[in-house]
Design an enzyme around this catalytic site. Structure first.
Site, mmCIF file in Angstrom:
data_model
loop_
_atom_site.group_PDB
_atom_site.id
_atom_site.type_symbol
_atom_site.label_atom_id
_atom_site.label_comp_id
_atom_site.label_asym_id
_atom_site.label_seq_id
_atom_site.Cartn_x
_atom_site.Cartn_y
_atom_site.Cartn_z
ATOM 1 N N GLY A 438 17.579 52.333 6.767
ATOM 2 C CA GLY A 438 16.598 53.404 6.595
ATOM 3 C C GLY A 438 16.803 54.280 5.392
ATOM 4 O O GLY A 438 15.915 54.415 4.557
ATOM 5 N N GLU A 490 13.854 57.729 2.762
ATOM 6 C CA GLU A 490 14.085 59.036 3.383
ATOM 7 C C GLU A 490 14.599 60.118 2.423
ATOM 8 O O GLU A 490 15.430 60.930 2.803
ATOM 9 C CB GLU A 490 15.057 58.904 4.561
ATOM 10 C CG GLU A 490 14.603 57.890 5.597
ATOM 11 C CD GLU A 490 15.626 57.691 6.716
ATOM 12 O OE1 GLU A 490 16.517 58.550 6.885
ATOM 13 O OE2 GLU A 490 15.525 56.673 7.421
ATOM 14 N N CYS A 522 29.864 66.153 7.109
ATOM 15 C CA CYS A 522 29.517 67.252 8.008
ATOM 16 C C CYS A 522 28.043 67.158 8.376
ATOM 17 O O CYS A 522 27.226 66.678 7.589
ATOM 18 C CB CYS A 522 29.782 68.603 7.345
ATOM 19 S SG CYS A 522 31.510 68.859 6.887
ATOM 20 N N ASP A 605 15.675 55.049 15.862
ATOM 21 C CA ASP A 605 17.140 54.996 15.855
ATOM 22 C C ASP A 605 17.731 55.631 17.102
ATOM 23 O O ASP A 605 17.365 56.755 17.457
ATOM 24 C CB ASP A 605 17.683 55.763 14.639
ATOM 25 C CG ASP A 605 17.571 54.971 13.352
ATOM 26 O OD1 ASP A 605 17.377 53.758 13.430
ATOM 27 O OD2 ASP A 605 17.693 55.583 12.278
ATOM 28 N N GLU A 611 27.097 57.355 23.115
ATOM 29 C CA GLU A 611 27.842 58.612 23.035
ATOM 30 C C GLU A 611 27.539 59.544 24.206
ATOM 31 O O GLU A 611 28.380 60.342 24.611
ATOM 32 C CB GLU A 611 27.473 59.278 21.711
ATOM 33 C CG GLU A 611 28.000 60.646 21.453
ATOM 34 C CD GLU A 611 27.395 61.169 20.175
ATOM 35 O OE1 GLU A 611 26.877 62.282 20.192
ATOM 36 O OE2 GLU A 611 27.411 60.449 19.167
ATOM 37 N N HIS A 700 30.461 52.604 5.068
ATOM 38 C CA HIS A 700 31.368 53.741 4.947
ATOM 39 C C HIS A 700 32.457 53.499 3.907
ATOM 40 O O HIS A 700 33.189 54.408 3.556
ATOM 41 C CB HIS A 700 31.998 54.059 6.308
ATOM 42 C CG HIS A 700 30.977 54.359 7.359
ATOM 43 N ND1 HIS A 700 30.559 53.425 8.281
ATOM 44 C CD2 HIS A 700 30.258 55.473 7.611
ATOM 45 C CE1 HIS A 700 29.633 53.962 9.053
ATOM 46 N NE2 HIS A 700 29.436 55.193 8.666
ATOM 47 N N CYS A 732 24.725 50.445 8.512
ATOM 48 C CA CYS A 732 24.178 51.778 8.758
ATOM 49 C C CYS A 732 23.363 52.189 7.534
ATOM 50 O O CYS A 732 23.186 51.417 6.594
ATOM 51 C CB CYS A 732 25.341 52.754 9.004
ATOM 52 S SG CYS A 732 24.932 54.111 10.126
#
Length: 761
Positions: A438, A490, A522, A605, A611, A700, A732
């Site tokens: 995305g 985005e 963050c 998403d 979680e 990452h 991701c």
């Protein structure tokens, strides 16, 4: 006298000083000495905040440049061989290499796996455990920080992840290894650490053992007994800290361990207090986590004083007051929020304010309230009364719509097999279609334009023109790369949750409400304070514009209801599932509008679905039922030929695969590259019927993935999932990467897909 303390404090700094310092070091803009100096300044500031508030200790050991679990791994010398540091000290650069994926030579190496810390949105680096692994005290960082605090004149309590929970959070990397066989060697190092802390004059050491609030197999329960029987000879007092839930069937175990004190979470599990009071030996301190360490609502100090009087009466001097868990999970200081409206601000408390609440509550329970404490109590009572009565909270139209929802509203018109045929005709995609998750890089130009727009320097028209330019650039690059299903990139979104919250009623936003997600990353969660509804379309014009630039099917991008809920600070005056359904109805309207605008593929998403699972398995089904229904409520309005995607990252699927299937998404993309496609075992065993895009490279890490490596990963995937149901995509979103990394990585990914078509076509 009830003592006041905390389990930990946010380390990022009120203005994200830690993030800025670490990233400057990574870029080479500052040296390690300067990075250490800035870290020391942050620690000094945070310790002083504790003293200014009146806490009885400062907590040392909660600081980390990347992750506190990684700190413990480094301290134990638990460094995977590919990162060097087999002997000698584990330095800061080694820990960064473990997190980011570099060998000592500078060549790429697989980064350590990252996953969520229990049920939070904080991510830790998973310890890698090997047969025959040797442990040692390999870092003096903790001892150095203790000396720092003592030199500043502070009374010190050390906080350290406990040995059993460290192993619990780890992952076996040797076939057939039982992690618990490593416990004795780990305990030897912990014993040495405690000895050295005692030699520094430390009296109390807090050992965090949150594993105790989960369902523990018998051998792990026995491991706790064995571990703490061995550690009881240490010349320090141990505070066993549990949080994120109730001790449940581990209550007797935790209460009976030979430690000097026990910390329990009375926010998540207020019902456990009486049972703990009954079971706690008379020599032990009981620390009550009475102030919410995971949410930002102001505490009801009057109610807490009343409820905890029985504990004060029974414990006397053995009562400590704290937050439920580390304050890592809340923003730093509400005083910085000068733009927040006064009424809403009066309902909130960030980490700095929670220090005051902890101290005031301790004083109130002792009957030694100062005039400042009395004023704080009165202000809290007044604010909470106003919140309960505020007309901003409840919107009758939202409640009426929610009450009218039927079971049919959460079901697609046709089963997947029927939809798949319609979608294949409608979309005409090749075997192994390529897409991305995305987001594309949020460049300095994009961030500067957003800042200028928010400050008023840039008009809305000019800002939107710049965002259209960025969308055009992203689409152009994807066209050049031959991505089969492009996205708009985005650029207009600051954050995947905050963006939607800004366009929904019932949300509020902070300027400095940052919390750490992982490393230097963050996030600034929205505040859901009232009923949620959608005043108008949120993404349609951007997706519609992007679609006008290409003949390929543009993928619309939405954040799912469960993820918006999980990654926000959620109102605590109604059940979470009610708030989630309100969000789902808002997204349902957006799906309908995207479809009407000609968008043929819509991704919803849900990276945070897992979680949200309660830590106790017996409570899972209730959560999964409403989470799945919320997702389906948002998606089910789509026609058969509209393909609904969902994305999940950092997830383990084996134990929730039935719920994943129940989402009934046409395509699911997941993070698998770090786990070497292991996650697909669950889909294979379950005979998952829909399409899957297993991530083929780790976004990452800055490493550029090789074509053959991605091909080999997809070949492993094709052993488990039929090739005609596989997609090729990154793990991701690409927001945090630069174009210089993204373009060659995606070019290799597309080439890998071409090679796969040659082999399987």
């Amino acid at each position: 006298m009830a003592l006041a303390h905390i389990l930990g404090y946010p380390r990022i700094g009120a203005n994200r000083e830690l993030k800025k310092a670490v990233e400057a070091y990574w870029k080479g803009d500052i040296d390690q000495a300067e990075l250490e100096r800035r870290g020391q300044a942050l620690r000094a500031e945070h310790w002083q905040a504790s003293r200014d508030a009146g806490l009885d200790f400062v907590t040392v050991g909660d600081f980390a440049f990347y992750d506190q679990v990684l700190n413990v791994s480094a301290m134990l010398g638990a460094v995977p061989p590919r990162f060097g540091a087999i002997d000698g000290d584990v330095d800061l650069d080694t820990t960064f290499r473990m997190a980011r994926g570099r060998a000592p030579s500078g060549t790429p190496a697989a980064a350590c796996e990252m996953t969520k810390y229990f049920d939070t949105n904080y991510h830790y680096l998973v310890p890698e455990l090997h047969a025959g692994q040797r442990f040692r005290v390999a870092s003096t960082r903790l001892f150095d920080e203790v000396a720092e605090a003592q030199a500043a004149g502070h009374p010190v309590k050390v906080a350290l992840l406990g040995p059993v929970s460290w192993l619990w959070l780890g992952k076996e990397k040797s076939a057939g290894l039982d992690r618990l066989t490593l416990l004795d060697d780990v305990l030897s190092v912990y014993g040495e650490i405690l000895e050295r802390l005692a030699a520094q004059g430390v009296e109390w050491v807090q050992l965090d053992e949150p594993a105790l609030v989960q369902d523990l197999p018998r051998d792990w329960r026995q491991a706790f007994e064995s571990a703490y029987n061995k550690l009881q000879s240490a010349p320090v007092k141990l505070l066993l800290a549990t949080y994120f839930g109730a001790l449940g069937d581990n209550l007797g175990l935790a209460a009976g361990l030979p430690v000097a004190g026990l910390h329990i979470d009375t926010v998540r599990a207020p019902e456990q207090l009486d049972a703990v009071l009954d079971r706690l030996p008379t020599y032990k301190v009981l620390s009550l986590g009475a102030i919410d360490g995971r949410n930002i609502w102001r505490a009801d100090l009057a109610a807490l004083r009343e409820r905890l009087q029985v504990a004060r009466a029974r414990l006397g001097e053995r009562l400590w007051i704290s937050a439920s868990c580390s304050l890592l999970h809340v923003p730093v200081d509400l005083d910085a929020e000068t733009d927040l409206d006064a009424e809403l601000k009066s309902w909130l408390a960030f980490a700095r304010q929670k220090l005051d609440e902890i101290v005031t509550l301790a004083h109130l329970l002792d009957g030694r309230a100062t005039p400042e404490d009395t004023a704080r109590l009165e202000a809290a009572t007044s604010a909470l009364d106003a919140r309960r009565q505020s007309p901003r909270i409840h919107k009758p139209a939202v409640g009426e719509r929610l009450a009218a929802v039927s079971a049919d509203d959460a079901e697609r018109a046709s089963p997947y097999a029927t939809r798949a045929k319609a979608q294949h005709r409608h979309l005409d995609l090749p075997l192994f279609p390529t897409t991305t998750i995305g987001s594309f890089p949020q460049t300095q130009d994009i961030r500067a334009a957003r800042r200028a727009f928010k400050s008023g320097e840039l008009s809305r028209d000019d800002y939107e023109a710049r965002m259209r330019d960025e969308i055009a650039h992203a689409v152009e690059r994807q066209e050049a790369l031959a991505i089969d299903v492009p996205v708009h990139g985005e650029p207009e979104r600051n954050d995947m949750v905050e963006y939607f919250g800004e366009l929904l009623d019932g949300f509020a936003f902070t300027r400095f409400g940052w919390v750490q997600s992982y490393g230097s990353r963050c996030v600034k969660p929205p505040v859901i304070f009232g009923d949620v509804s959608r005043p108008g379309p949120m993404t349609v014009r951007w997706s519609e514009y992007a679609q006008s630039l290409t003949d390929k099917p543009m993928k619309g991008m939405l954040t799912g209801p469960v993820t918006i809920l999980q990654w926000s600070f959620v109102r605590d005056d109604q059940p979470r599932d009610a708030t989630c359904r309100q969000i789902a109805l808002s997204l349902r309207d957006e799906v309908a509008d995207l479809e009407a605008a000609g968008i043929k593929i819509i991704q919803i998403d849900e990276p945070a679905l897992r979680e949200g699972l309660p830590l106790r398995q017996g409570e899972w089904q209730e959560y999964l039922d409403w989470a799945v229904k919320s997702f389906k409520l948002s998606a089910a309005v789509a026609r058969d030929e509209t393909q609904i995607h969902t994305h999940m990252c950092y997830s383990e699927f084996n134990d929730i695969i039935a719920a994943i299937a129940a989402l009934d998404a046409d395509v699911i993309t997941i993070e698998t590259s770090r786990s070497d496609m292991e996650l697909l075992d669950a889909f294979q065993d379950f005979a998952y019927p829909n399409e899957i895009g297993p991530g083929v490279y780790d976004i990452h890490s800055p490493n550029i993935p090789e074509v053959e490596w991605m091909v080999s990963l997809m070949e492993k995937a094709a052993e488990k999932i039929p090739a005609e149901r596989l997609w090729v995509n990154p793990d991701c979103g690409l927001k945090t990467r630069g174009w210089a990394e993204v373009e060659p990585a995606l070019a290799n990914m597309v080439e890998a897909a071409r090679e796969l078509r040659r082999r399987y076509g």
